[in-house]
Design a protein around this motif. Structure first.
Motif, PDB file in Angstrom:
ATOM      1  N   SER A  18       0.823  -1.216   0.000  1.00  0.00           N
ATOM      2  CA  SER A  18       0.000   0.000   0.000  1.00  0.00           C
ATOM      3  C   SER A  18       0.853   1.261   0.000  1.00  0.00           C
ATOM      4  O   SER A  18       0.463   2.277  -0.588  1.00  0.00           O
ATOM      5  CB  SER A  18      -0.954   0.017   1.193  1.00  0.00           C
ATOM      6  OG  SER A  18      -0.235   0.117   2.403  1.00  0.00           O
ATOM      7  N   GLY A  19       2.003   1.213   0.640  1.00  0.00           N
ATOM      8  CA  GLY A  19       2.894   2.368   0.618  1.00  0.00           C
ATOM      9  C   GLY A  19       3.425   2.656  -0.777  1.00  0.00           C
ATOM     10  O   GLY A  19       3.690   3.815  -1.118  1.00  0.00           O
ATOM     11  N   ILE A  20       3.546   1.620  -1.572  1.00  0.00           N
ATOM     12  CA  ILE A  20       3.996   1.780  -2.953  1.00  0.00           C
ATOM     13  C   ILE A  20       2.842   2.263  -3.832  1.00  0.00           C
ATOM     14  O   ILE A  20       2.996   3.176  -4.642  1.00  0.00           O
ATOM     15  CB  ILE A  20       4.588   0.457  -3.479  1.00  0.00           C
ATOM     16  CG1 ILE A  20       5.856   0.100  -2.701  1.00  0.00           C
ATOM     17  CG2 ILE A  20       4.868   0.535  -4.975  1.00  0.00           C
ATOM     18  CD1 ILE A  20       6.326  -1.330  -2.875  1.00  0.00           C
ATOM     19  N   LEU A  21       1.665   1.660  -3.643  1.00  0.00           N
ATOM     20  CA  LEU A  21       0.504   2.021  -4.455  1.00  0.00           C
ATOM     21  C   LEU A  21      -0.062   3.399  -4.101  1.00  0.00           C
ATOM     22  O   LEU A  21      -0.553   4.111  -4.963  1.00  0.00           O
ATOM     23  CB  LEU A  21      -0.602   0.969  -4.296  1.00  0.00           C
ATOM     24  CG  LEU A  21      -0.311  -0.410  -4.857  1.00  0.00           C
ATOM     25  CD1 LEU A  21      -1.467  -1.361  -4.553  1.00  0.00           C
ATOM     26  CD2 LEU A  21      -0.055  -0.348  -6.355  1.00  0.00           C
ATOM     27  N   PHE A  22      -0.015   3.736  -2.818  1.00  0.00           N
ATOM     28  CA  PHE A  22      -0.606   4.993  -2.344  1.00  0.00           C
ATOM     29  C   PHE A  22       0.402   5.745  -1.481  1.00  0.00           C
ATOM     30  O   PHE A  22       0.247   5.851  -0.268  1.00  0.00           O
ATOM     31  CB  PHE A  22      -1.884   4.718  -1.541  1.00  0.00           C
ATOM     32  CG  PHE A  22      -2.796   3.734  -2.207  1.00  0.00           C
ATOM     33  CD1 PHE A  22      -3.425   4.046  -3.403  1.00  0.00           C
ATOM     34  CD2 PHE A  22      -3.017   2.476  -1.662  1.00  0.00           C
ATOM     35  CE1 PHE A  22      -4.261   3.137  -4.032  1.00  0.00           C
ATOM     36  CE2 PHE A  22      -3.857   1.561  -2.273  1.00  0.00           C
ATOM     37  CZ  PHE A  22      -4.479   1.896  -3.463  1.00  0.00           C
ATOM     38  N   PRO A  23       1.455   6.276  -2.107  1.00  0.00           N
ATOM     39  CA  PRO A  23       2.489   6.970  -1.324  1.00  0.00           C
ATOM     40  C   PRO A  23       1.923   8.222  -0.670  1.00  0.00           C
ATOM     41  O   PRO A  23       0.897   8.767  -1.099  1.00  0.00           O
ATOM     42  CB  PRO A  23       3.541   7.311  -2.368  1.00  0.00           C
ATOM     43  CG  PRO A  23       2.814   7.341  -3.667  1.00  0.00           C
ATOM     44  CD  PRO A  23       1.693   6.348  -3.533  1.00  0.00           C
ATOM     45  N   ASN A  24       2.614   8.662   0.374  1.00  0.00           N
ATOM     46  CA  ASN A  24       2.130   9.865   1.054  1.00  0.00           C
ATOM     47  C   ASN A  24       2.203  11.062   0.114  1.00  0.00           C
ATOM     48  O   ASN A  24       2.948  11.061  -0.858  1.00  0.00           O
ATOM     49  CB  ASN A  24       2.878  10.100   2.362  1.00  0.00           C
ATOM     50  CG  ASN A  24       4.344  10.401   2.161  1.00  0.00           C
ATOM     51  OD1 ASN A  24       4.790  10.667   1.058  1.00  0.00           O
ATOM     52  ND2 ASN A  24       5.093  10.366   3.238  1.00  0.00           N
ATOM     53  N   ASP A  25       1.371  12.024   0.419  1.00  0.00           N
ATOM     54  CA  ASP A  25       1.273  13.239  -0.389  1.00  0.00           C
ATOM     55  C   ASP A  25       1.692  14.396   0.507  1.00  0.00           C
ATOM     56  O   ASP A  25       0.856  15.011   1.173  1.00  0.00           O
ATOM     57  CB  ASP A  25      -0.170  13.406  -0.892  1.00  0.00           C
ATOM     58  CG  ASP A  25      -0.345  14.608  -1.792  1.00  0.00           C
ATOM     59  OD1 ASP A  25       0.545  15.480  -1.821  1.00  0.00           O
ATOM     60  OD2 ASP A  25      -1.395  14.685  -2.456  1.00  0.00           O
TER      61      ASP A  25
END
Length: 155
Positions: A18-25
């Protein structure tokens, strides 16, 4: 049967998805009001790296003690799966959808399923269950932090 180390690496890798698919913004998150006691993003990342290792080792212990999950109940598999899915959904709700309320609810679900997972792991290995306790503590802290962030950002 897969080796203990292989299981640890696979589970750890799954938790990184999930960190790869939805990195922090960081640009968006900089606009969100957070309490002064909120940990830095760097600290949060280090804590999650440690927690993912604990989770992976815990699951690998249960895997090896139950002959590859063949001697385990469906309840434990459901607890692991639901916890994993809730865990993976959090960055989606926070950084992709940018919905603080959904992120809070998801964080609560992570904590609740972590608690359930600990209880269900005890019969297989008390040590594996104890490895999950820091995850529960951090998940509860994250839920509290998410709630406070919602309150600070109400219009």
């Amino acid at each position: 049967m897969l080796s203990f180390i292989t299981i640890v690496l696979v589970i750890y890798g799954l938790f990184l998805i999930s960190g790869i698919l939805f990195p922090n913004d960081p640009q968006w998150y900089a606009t969100v009001k957070v309490p002064s006691w909120a940990p830095s993003g760097q600290l949060i990342g280090m804590v999650w790296a440690f927690l993912y290792a604990c989770i992976a080792v815990s699951i690998a212990i249960v895997y090896t003690r139950t002959s590859g999950f063949t001697d385990i109940g469906i309840g434990w598999i459901a607890a692991v799966t639901s916890n994993y899915l809730f865990n993976q959904a959090y960055p989606f709700f926070l950084f992709k959808v940018k919905n603080l309320e959904l992120a809070f609810l998801d964080s609560f679900a992570v904590a609740a399923t972590a608690c359930s997972l600990i209880i269900m792991t005890v019969p297989y290995s008390k040590f594996a269950a104890w490895l999950l306790v820091p995850y529960l503590v951090w998940s509860c802290f994250a839920t509290l932090l998410s709630w406070v962030i919602i309150q600070l950002n109400r219009s």
